[in-house]
Design a protein around this motif. Structure first.
Motif, PDB file in Angstrom:
ATOM      1  N   SER A  13      -5.373   6.019  -7.260  1.00 30.48           N
ATOM      2  CA  SER A  13      -5.965   5.511  -5.855  1.00 30.48           C
ATOM      3  C   SER A  13      -7.608   5.773  -6.006  1.00 30.48           C
ATOM      4  N   ASN A  19      -6.643   4.934   1.283  1.00 33.54           N
ATOM      5  CA  ASN A  19      -6.059   4.565   0.354  1.00 33.54           C
ATOM      6  C   ASN A  19      -5.008   5.511  -0.635  1.00 33.54           C
ATOM      7  N   ASN A  50      -5.327   1.265  -6.970  1.00 35.53           N
ATOM      8  CA  ASN A  50      -5.416   0.841  -5.533  1.00 35.53           C
ATOM      9  C   ASN A  50      -6.971   1.190  -5.275  1.00 35.53           C
ATOM     10  N   GLY A  83      -5.258  -2.889  -2.904  1.00 32.41           N
ATOM     11  CA  GLY A  83      -6.462  -2.493  -2.178  1.00 32.41           C
ATOM     12  C   GLY A  83      -7.535  -3.272  -1.738  1.00 32.41           C
ATOM     13  N   PRO A 106      -4.363  -4.926   0.913  1.00 32.88           N
ATOM     14  CA  PRO A 106      -4.119  -3.662   1.452  1.00 32.88           C
ATOM     15  C   PRO A 106      -3.033  -4.070   2.619  1.00 32.88           C
TER      16      PRO A 106
END
Ligand code: SAM
Ligand code: SF4
Length: 445
Positions: A13, A19, A50, A83, A106
């Motif tokens: 992430s 996130n 991500n 993301g 997302p």
């Protein structure tokens, strides 16, 4: 590749805590599918990046990471880009990086298992929809927690449209998750071992909703309900917008022992001219007024903020006003960034973009002042007795690292204590970024 070939996953992430939260939820979803976490990308059959789209640097980092996932034997794991970069760039990602198999926005990551099925058949899988049905309903419920501190996303998206920011485009319109879902998720997190919960949202203090009796509540009402959950010892929230900072939320800081004395309240600039151009809809004065009110009920509040230097048209005078507001506000920590033009945002097309060397110089001056304030804040805590929640092991033998209520890291040596213990300490030393302490007593485990 067959279903059973995908055994291990690795999620990386980037960017904000939201996130991190999404990464945890994806991880739970994949475990629910029978997969397990790999120790790194090298060992994984599926790697999820991500991503964050907030600044250009964050985007470049994703593409260089994708390149590095190719293994020495020429193969790659299945690669999913999730993301905000996925949302913003969509199909363009697989064109620029053909090894990417899945692109998932997302608001659609609950569909990861279906997308993996598509990818297994050799096709590219893309889902950047923002469906009306909440992804949260489709995710498995929260189980045992790896850490004593947990994140809980309560609000997503943004309707504020600051002229520099991609969030309203990548995360969509502002939504507040329902009261009951949040109270239930918080209880599940505490049952799973969490004793601190940080409520998250792009504008977390814009959260609103009806409680279990149908009464309309704001974030303060939700926090008061969470305060009643047995075993939940600490509550935090971030990131707040000055315009949504209600008197009720400020009052909660005076009333609730579980609500930590920490406020992340970005101002971005101290110049009203810049704030107007940024479409921030607050002024330097109204920001300082909020701090005055907050410090009346919670004099020890630790203040954090975000700053952008070099927004288009920022003059030396505008920048001086940013330094002035920093001096007036007095931060315990802060994040500061050089303005990064983001495609599709109004500011990217504005005249008078600022030269990189001017931004560099301003950022250095701002950070020097913020670092000075952070160090002074840390030094003020020396000699104080406070509780810390032990969050992780340190590098030395028997060393543990915990957080004070003001979100400072404290190193202690105590072989008898464990992660998750809440202990009382004396602060003995302060550095620019952390404190050292000595244990007094164990308060709770
Ligand atoms: N909603 C929060 C608020 O209004 O302050 C902030 C959320 S934003 C994801 C986090 C931070 O990234 C912002 O506070 C801002 O300082 C920074 N940021 C956003 N867009 C940026 C840009 N184009 N260039 C540089 N920094 C940016
Ligand atoms: Fe971005 Fe402004 Fe919304 Fe914060 S309030 S997420 S900075 S548009």
């Amino acid at each position: 590749m067959t279903q059973s070939d995908l055994k291990k996953f690795h999620i990386k992430s980037f960017g904000c805590q939201m996130n991190v939260y999404d990464g945890e939820r994806m991880s739970e979803l994949l475990v629910d599918q029978g997969m397990s976490a790999a120790k790194d990308g090298e060992e994984a059959d599926l790697v999820v990046l991500n991503t964050c789209h907030i600044r250009e640097k964050a985007v470049d980092k994703v593409y260089s990471d994708i390149g590095r996932l190719r293994r020495k034997d020429g193969t790659s794991p299945m690669i999913a880009v999730a993301g905000c970069v996925a949302q913003a760039e969509g199909k363009e990602i697989s064109r620029r990086a053909p090894t990417v198999d899945i692109v998932v926005g997302p608001q659609a990551y609950h569909r990861l298992p279906e997308l993996m099925e598509v990818a297994k058949s050799g096709k590219k899988a893309l889902d950047t929809d923002m469906p009306a049905v909440s992804k949260f309903d489709a995710l498995p419920s929260r189980g045992k927690q790896a850490r004593p501190t947990a994140f809980l996303t309560v609000q997503e998206g943004c309707d504020k449209f600051c002229t520099y920011c991609v969030v309203p485009y990548t995360r969509g319109a502002e939504i507040s998750r329902p009261w009951t879902d949040l109270v239930d998720e918080a209880k599940a997190l505490v049952d799973g071992g969490a004793c601190e919960i940080t409520l998250l949202g792009q504008n977390v203090n814009a959260w609103s909703g009806a409680d279990d009796k149908g009464q309309q509540q704001g974030l303060d009402g939700l926090i008061r309900a969470l305060d009643r959950i047995p075993g939940l010892k600490r509550i935090r929230y971030m990131t707040s917008h000055p315009n949504d900072m209600t008197d009720g939320l400020i009052a909660a800081h005076g009333d609730l022992a579980t609500l930590m004395p920490f406020l992340h309240l970005p101002v971005q600039s101290g110049s009203d001219r810049m704030l107007k151009a940024m479409n921030r809809s607050h002024s330097a004065r109204s920001y300082l007024d909020i701090l005055d009110k907050m410090r009346k009920v919670r004099p020890d509040i630790a203040l954090s903020g975000d700053f952008i230097v070099g927004f288009p048209g920022e003059t030396d005078q505008d920048f001086e006003e940013t330094l002035e507001i920093v001096r007036a506000a007095n931060y315990s920590q802060a994040f500061s960034f050089k303005y990064s033009p983001r495609p599709g945002t109004p500011a990217a097309g504005m005249d008078e973009q600022i030269a990189p060397e001017v931004m560099d110089e301003r950022l250095q001056r701002l950070q020097a002042l913020l670092n000075e304030q952070q160090y002074a804040f840390n030094q003020q805590t020396v000699g104080r007795t406070t509780d810390i929640l032990l969050e992780r092991k340190g590098k030395l033998d028997g060393q543990l690292i915990g957080k004070t209520p003001w979100l400072q890291s404290v190193h202690i040596i105590s072989p008898d204590l464990e992660i998750g213990d809440l202990v009382e300490i004396d602060v003995t030393q302060a550095g620019p970024n952390s404190l050292t302490g000595q244990i007094r007593e164990r308060l709770a485990a």
